[in-house]
Scaffold this motif. Structure first.
Motif, mmCIF file in Angstrom:
data_model
loop_
_atom_site.group_PDB
_atom_site.id
_atom_site.type_symbol
_atom_site.label_atom_id
_atom_site.label_comp_id
_atom_site.label_asym_id
_atom_site.label_seq_id
_atom_site.Cartn_x
_atom_site.Cartn_y
_atom_site.Cartn_z
ATOM 1 N N UNK A 69 0.871 -1.176 0.000
ATOM 2 C CA UNK A 69 0.000 0.000 0.000
ATOM 3 C C UNK A 69 0.908 1.226 0.000
ATOM 4 N N UNK A 70 0.828 2.014 -1.054
ATOM 5 C CA UNK A 70 1.737 3.150 -1.245
ATOM 6 C C UNK A 70 1.202 4.403 -0.557
ATOM 7 N N UNK A 71 2.029 4.993 0.294
ATOM 8 C CA UNK A 71 1.588 6.185 1.022
ATOM 9 C C UNK A 71 1.813 7.435 0.192
ATOM 10 N N UNK A 72 0.784 8.274 0.100
ATOM 11 C CA UNK A 72 0.857 9.551 -0.600
ATOM 12 C C UNK A 72 0.982 10.648 0.446
ATOM 13 N N UNK A 73 2.158 11.295 0.501
ATOM 14 C CA UNK A 73 2.423 12.274 1.553
ATOM 15 C C UNK A 73 1.604 13.552 1.372
ATOM 16 N N UNK A 74 1.281 13.910 0.152
ATOM 17 C CA UNK A 74 0.499 15.117 -0.076
ATOM 18 C C UNK A 74 -0.962 14.923 0.313
ATOM 19 N N UNK A 75 -1.517 13.756 -0.002
ATOM 20 C CA UNK A 75 -2.919 13.478 0.308
ATOM 21 C C UNK A 75 -3.114 12.938 1.721
ATOM 22 N N UNK A 76 -2.015 12.505 2.347
ATOM 23 C CA UNK A 76 -2.099 11.794 3.618
ATOM 24 C C UNK A 76 -3.070 10.624 3.473
ATOM 25 N N UNK A 77 -2.763 9.763 2.504
ATOM 26 C CA UNK A 77 -3.624 8.629 2.188
ATOM 27 C C UNK A 77 -2.776 7.485 1.645
ATOM 28 N N UNK A 78 -3.287 6.268 1.773
ATOM 29 C CA UNK A 78 -2.629 5.090 1.223
ATOM 30 C C UNK A 78 -3.350 4.652 -0.048
ATOM 31 N N UNK A 79 -2.581 4.341 -1.087
ATOM 32 C CA UNK A 79 -3.165 3.814 -2.315
ATOM 33 C C UNK A 79 -3.001 2.303 -2.313
ATOM 34 N N UNK A 80 -4.105 1.602 -2.420
ATOM 35 C CA UNK A 80 -4.090 0.139 -2.347
ATOM 36 C C UNK A 80 -3.643 -0.452 -3.683
ATOM 37 N N UNK A 81 -3.379 -1.765 -3.735
ATOM 38 C CA UNK A 81 -2.949 -2.392 -4.987
ATOM 39 C C UNK A 81 -3.959 -2.255 -6.125
ATOM 40 N N UNK A 82 -5.207 -1.938 -5.802
ATOM 41 C CA UNK A 82 -6.233 -1.731 -6.828
ATOM 42 C C UNK A 82 -6.433 -0.248 -7.135
ATOM 43 N N UNK A 83 -5.454 0.569 -6.726
ATOM 44 C CA UNK A 83 -5.444 2.009 -7.029
ATOM 45 C C UNK A 83 -6.586 2.793 -6.384
ATOM 46 N N UNK A 84 -7.107 2.299 -5.290
ATOM 47 C CA UNK A 84 -8.101 3.024 -4.507
ATOM 48 C C UNK A 84 -7.402 3.670 -3.310
ATOM 49 N N UNK A 85 -7.827 4.871 -2.951
ATOM 50 C CA UNK A 85 -7.188 5.581 -1.845
ATOM 51 C C UNK A 85 -7.907 5.316 -0.528
ATOM 52 N N UNK A 86 -7.110 5.075 0.494
ATOM 53 C CA UNK A 86 -7.620 4.905 1.853
ATOM 54 C C UNK A 86 -7.212 6.142 2.635
ATOM 55 N N UNK A 87 -8.201 6.850 3.154
ATOM 56 C CA UNK A 87 -7.962 8.170 3.732
ATOM 57 C C UNK A 87 -7.889 8.133 5.260
ATOM 58 N N UNK A 88 -7.158 9.088 5.794
ATOM 59 C CA UNK A 88 -7.039 9.245 7.246
ATOM 60 C C UNK A 88 -8.417 9.555 7.833
ATOM 61 N N UNK A 89 -8.751 8.864 8.947
ATOM 62 C CA UNK A 89 -10.040 9.154 9.576
ATOM 63 C C UNK A 89 -9.975 9.262 11.095
ATOM 64 N N UNK A 90 -8.879 8.848 11.700
ATOM 65 C CA UNK A 90 -8.830 8.942 13.168
ATOM 66 C C UNK A 90 -7.401 8.847 13.659
ATOM 67 N N UNK A 91 -7.157 9.484 14.815
ATOM 68 C CA UNK A 91 -5.837 9.428 15.463
ATOM 69 C C UNK A 91 -6.047 9.168 16.946
ATOM 70 N N UNK A 92 -5.262 8.245 17.485
ATOM 71 C CA UNK A 92 -5.370 7.893 18.898
ATOM 72 C C UNK A 92 -4.000 8.000 19.567
ATOM 73 N N UNK A 93 -4.026 8.244 20.851
ATOM 74 C CA UNK A 93 -2.804 8.271 21.650
ATOM 75 C C UNK A 93 -2.844 7.107 22.625
ATOM 76 N N UNK A 94 -1.833 6.257 22.550
ATOM 77 C CA UNK A 94 -1.740 5.116 23.455
ATOM 78 C C UNK A 94 -0.672 5.404 24.509
ATOM 79 N N UNK A 95 -1.031 5.455 25.775
ATOM 80 C CA UNK A 95 -0.020 5.696 26.820
ATOM 81 C C UNK A 95 1.056 4.628 26.792
ATOM 82 N N UNK A 96 2.301 5.057 26.878
ATOM 83 C CA UNK A 96 3.407 4.104 26.918
ATOM 84 C C UNK A 96 3.429 3.412 28.277
#
Length: 238
Positions: A69-96
């Motif tokens: 899955x190729x990461x696109x730094x400008x879009x902040x998205x991953x392009x899957x092997x079928x050329x579909x983009x997977x977009x950022x939707x959530x961010x979590x913080x996990x305590x160390x």
């Protein structure tokens, strides 16, 4: 994982010079290392896991693995092997687990509609999944490092480190070379045994705490061990 600042400070003290670059293995790619390099204004060269696997030719053979899955730094998205983009939707913080260490940052990417209509969904997702989700760890500093290490000039600079750290010179006698190869294999085996022992201790602790161990945890351990020791591990999980 977190010793890069201490190692670097001792090296700088020994040579009485601040280097232009500091190269390190993937295991040192964390917020403590990156913050140190930024504070000292030293250009760090630390590949992420995928970049390390790519360098030694160990990307997953599964075409639908995250490796492909190729990461696109400008879009902040991953392009899957079928050329579909997977977009950022959530961010979590996990305590160390160590309160003195910074929280882990987890970013999630998906595209439910694209997965829903994809003909390769059964190959890409498990039977229990309705869509694929890509999990990415790290801060904006880590994203910047990942992006930098995609550039050829930094790949070339990092490659110099590998040649300097070669296990032996070209003019050594054959018996000396063979001895060093065997010694290196023994040391690698010892490291893997220690890694496995550490993993089993964690697993026993989890069992005692009634924490479920997932197959993904063991896969992640095997993958990280393979990268760290730069060798291929053929593992059967059952």
């Amino acid at each position: 994982h977190y010793e890069l600042p201490n190692i670097a400070e001792r090296a700088i003290k020994n040579i009485n010079t601040k280097p232009k670059y500091i190269s390190a293995d993937t295991i040192y790619l964390n917020q403590i290392s990156l913050s140190y390099l930024a504070d000292k204004k030293i250009d760090g060269l630390i590949p992420n896991r995928k970049q390390s696997k790519e360098k030694i030719g160990k990307l997953s053979p599964n075409p639908y693995h995250k490796d492909h899955f190729e990461y696109d730094y400008e879009l902040d998205a991953f392009k899957c092997p079928k050329n579909q983009y997977m977009y950022f939707f959530a961010k979590y913080y996990e305590p160390h687990k160590d309160p003195e260490k910074p929280d882990k940052i987890k970013r999630l990417y998906n595209n439910y509609e694209a997965c829903k209509n994809c003909k390769a969904r059964n190959k890409c997702c498990s039977s229990s999944q309705t869509h694929k989700t890509i999990t990415e760890y790290g801060s904006e500093m880590q994203k910047a490092m990942n992006h930098k290490m995609e550039k050829q000039e930094y790949k070339d600079e990092y490659a110099k480190r590998s040649s300097v750290e070669g296990p032996f010179g070209i003019f050594k006698e054959q018996f000396q070379i063979e001895k060093e190869v065997v010694t290196g294999m023994i040391k690698t085996e010892e490291r893997i045994n220690l890694d496995a022992l550490a993993y089993n201790l964690i697993r026993l602790h989890n069992i005692k705490q009634e924490i479920e161990n997932k197959t993904e945890d063991l896969e992640d351990f095997c993958e990280s061990t393979s990268i760290k020791n730069q060798l291929k591990l053929d593992v059967t999980i059952f």
